[in-house]
Design a protein around this motif. Structure first.
Motif, PDB file in Angstrom:
ATOM      1  N   TYR A  94       0.832  -1.190   0.000  1.00 29.39           N
ATOM      2  CA  TYR A  94       0.000   0.000   0.000  1.00 29.39           C
ATOM      3  C   TYR A  94       0.873   1.249   0.000  1.00 29.39           C
ATOM      4  O   TYR A  94       1.881   1.305   0.699  1.00 29.39           O
ATOM      5  CB  TYR A  94      -0.890   0.056   1.246  1.00 29.39           C
ATOM      6  CG  TYR A  94      -1.829  -1.108   1.418  1.00 29.39           C
ATOM      7  CD1 TYR A  94      -3.139  -1.035   0.943  1.00 29.39           C
ATOM      8  CD2 TYR A  94      -1.431  -2.265   2.072  1.00 29.39           C
ATOM      9  CE1 TYR A  94      -4.014  -2.092   1.112  1.00 29.39           C
ATOM     10  CE2 TYR A  94      -2.302  -3.331   2.244  1.00 29.39           C
ATOM     11  CZ  TYR A  94      -3.586  -3.241   1.766  1.00 29.39           C
ATOM     12  OH  TYR A  94      -4.457  -4.286   1.940  1.00 29.39           O
ATOM     13  N   CYS A  95       0.467   2.244  -0.762  1.00 29.96           N
ATOM     14  CA  CYS A  95       1.133   3.538  -0.673  1.00 29.96           C
ATOM     15  C   CYS A  95       0.276   4.488   0.147  1.00 29.96           C
ATOM     16  O   CYS A  95      -0.946   4.341   0.225  1.00 29.96           O
ATOM     17  CB  CYS A  95       1.430   4.130  -2.052  1.00 29.96           C
ATOM     18  SG  CYS A  95      -0.016   4.631  -3.014  1.00 29.96           S
ATOM     19  N   THR A  96       0.936   5.445   0.778  1.00 37.16           N
ATOM     20  CA  THR A  96       0.242   6.458   1.556  1.00 37.16           C
ATOM     21  C   THR A  96       0.765   7.835   1.195  1.00 37.16           C
ATOM     22  O   THR A  96       1.901   7.989   0.754  1.00 37.16           O
ATOM     23  CB  THR A  96       0.414   6.251   3.068  1.00 37.16           C
ATOM     24  OG1 THR A  96       1.780   6.461   3.442  1.00 37.16           O
ATOM     25  CG2 THR A  96      -0.012   4.846   3.477  1.00 37.16           C
ATOM     26  N   ALA A  97      -0.087   8.818   1.382  1.00 33.22           N
ATOM     27  CA  ALA A  97       0.284  10.212   1.196  1.00 33.22           C
ATOM     28  C   ALA A  97      -0.262  11.007   2.366  1.00 33.22           C
ATOM     29  O   ALA A  97      -1.449  10.907   2.684  1.00 33.22           O
ATOM     30  CB  ALA A  97      -0.254  10.755  -0.123  1.00 33.22           C
ATOM     31  N   ASP A  98       0.602  11.770   2.991  1.00 30.50           N
ATOM     32  CA  ASP A  98       0.195  12.609   4.107  1.00 30.50           C
ATOM     33  C   ASP A  98      -0.094  14.011   3.590  1.00 30.50           C
ATOM     34  O   ASP A  98       0.790  14.675   3.051  1.00 30.50           O
ATOM     35  CB  ASP A  98       1.279  12.652   5.182  1.00 30.50           C
ATOM     36  CG  ASP A  98       1.438  11.327   5.889  1.00 30.50           C
ATOM     37  OD1 ASP A  98       2.453  11.158   6.602  1.00 30.50           O
ATOM     38  OD2 ASP A  98       0.558  10.462   5.743  1.00 30.50           O
ATOM     39  N   GLN A  99      -1.332  14.435   3.754  1.00 32.47           N
ATOM     40  CA  GLN A  99      -1.791  15.721   3.263  1.00 32.47           C
ATOM     41  C   GLN A  99      -1.796  16.746   4.384  1.00 32.47           C
ATOM     42  O   GLN A  99      -2.356  16.496   5.461  1.00 32.47           O
ATOM     43  CB  GLN A  99      -3.187  15.588   2.655  1.00 32.47           C
ATOM     44  CG  GLN A  99      -3.744  16.881   2.073  1.00 32.47           C
ATOM     45  CD  GLN A  99      -5.191  16.744   1.650  1.00 32.47           C
ATOM     46  OE1 GLN A  99      -5.901  15.846   2.099  1.00 32.47           O
ATOM     47  NE2 GLN A  99      -5.639  17.639   0.788  1.00 32.47           N
ATOM     48  N   ASP A 100      -1.215  17.883   4.126  1.00 29.34           N
ATOM     49  CA  ASP A 100      -1.209  18.978   5.081  1.00 29.34           C
ATOM     50  C   ASP A 100      -2.540  19.714   4.994  1.00 29.34           C
ATOM     51  O   ASP A 100      -2.861  20.320   3.977  1.00 29.34           O
ATOM     52  CB  ASP A 100      -0.040  19.925   4.794  1.00 29.34           C
ATOM     53  CG  ASP A 100       0.143  20.977   5.864  1.00 29.34           C
ATOM     54  OD1 ASP A 100       0.867  21.961   5.594  1.00 29.34           O
ATOM     55  OD2 ASP A 100      -0.418  20.827   6.957  1.00 29.34           O
ATOM     56  N   VAL A 101      -3.328  19.649   6.058  1.00 32.25           N
ATOM     57  CA  VAL A 101      -4.635  20.293   6.114  1.00 32.25           C
ATOM     58  C   VAL A 101      -4.647  21.269   7.282  1.00 32.25           C
ATOM     59  O   VAL A 101      -3.790  21.198   8.167  1.00 32.25           O
ATOM     60  CB  VAL A 101      -5.773  19.259   6.239  1.00 32.25           C
ATOM     61  CG1 VAL A 101      -5.853  18.414   4.982  1.00 32.25           C
ATOM     62  CG2 VAL A 101      -5.567  18.379   7.463  1.00 32.25           C
TER      63      VAL A 101
END
Length: 119
Positions: A94-101
């Protein structure tokens, strides 16, 4: 929002190589760190490798020296180059992406891609 679509999984013989890709879309400009995880049947989901927005990388000990994580920001794509594959590398990746919110960091997950390494 960020959407992740993975590809590149498949069947490979032990000692072989495989390259996984994860294409990100949506609010890609807000992505900071990205990572690859893997999970074998009956096992917990384990971190494989991470890469920061600045390109710094970290690897779990079992893949160090064999796997390489990279990202192409122009193409909004994350990669995992896997070499010298072993049967114990068999898992769903699995790939993940951390989004700055505004309220913190939101982690997005891909759907997973199967990697099977035969002996």
């Amino acid at each position: 929002q960020v959407q992740l679509v993975e590809s590149g999984g498949g069947l490979v013989q032990a000692g072989g190589s495989l390259r996984l890709s994860c294409a990100a879309s949506g609010s890609t400009s807000d992505i900071i760190a990205m990572a690859w995880y893997r999970q074998a049947p009956g096992n917990e989901r384990d971190l494989v490798a991470t890469i920061s927005s600045g390109g710094s990388t970290r690897y779990t000990e079992s893949v160090k020296g064999r796997f390489t994580i990279s990202r192409d920001n122009a193409k909004n794509t994350l990669y995992l180059q896997m070499q010298s594959l072993k049967p114990e590398d068999t898992a769903v990746y699995y790939c993940t992406a951390d989004q700055d919110v505004p309220y913190g960091t939101r982690r997005h997950w891909g759907q997973g891609t199967q990697v099977t390494v035969s002996s």
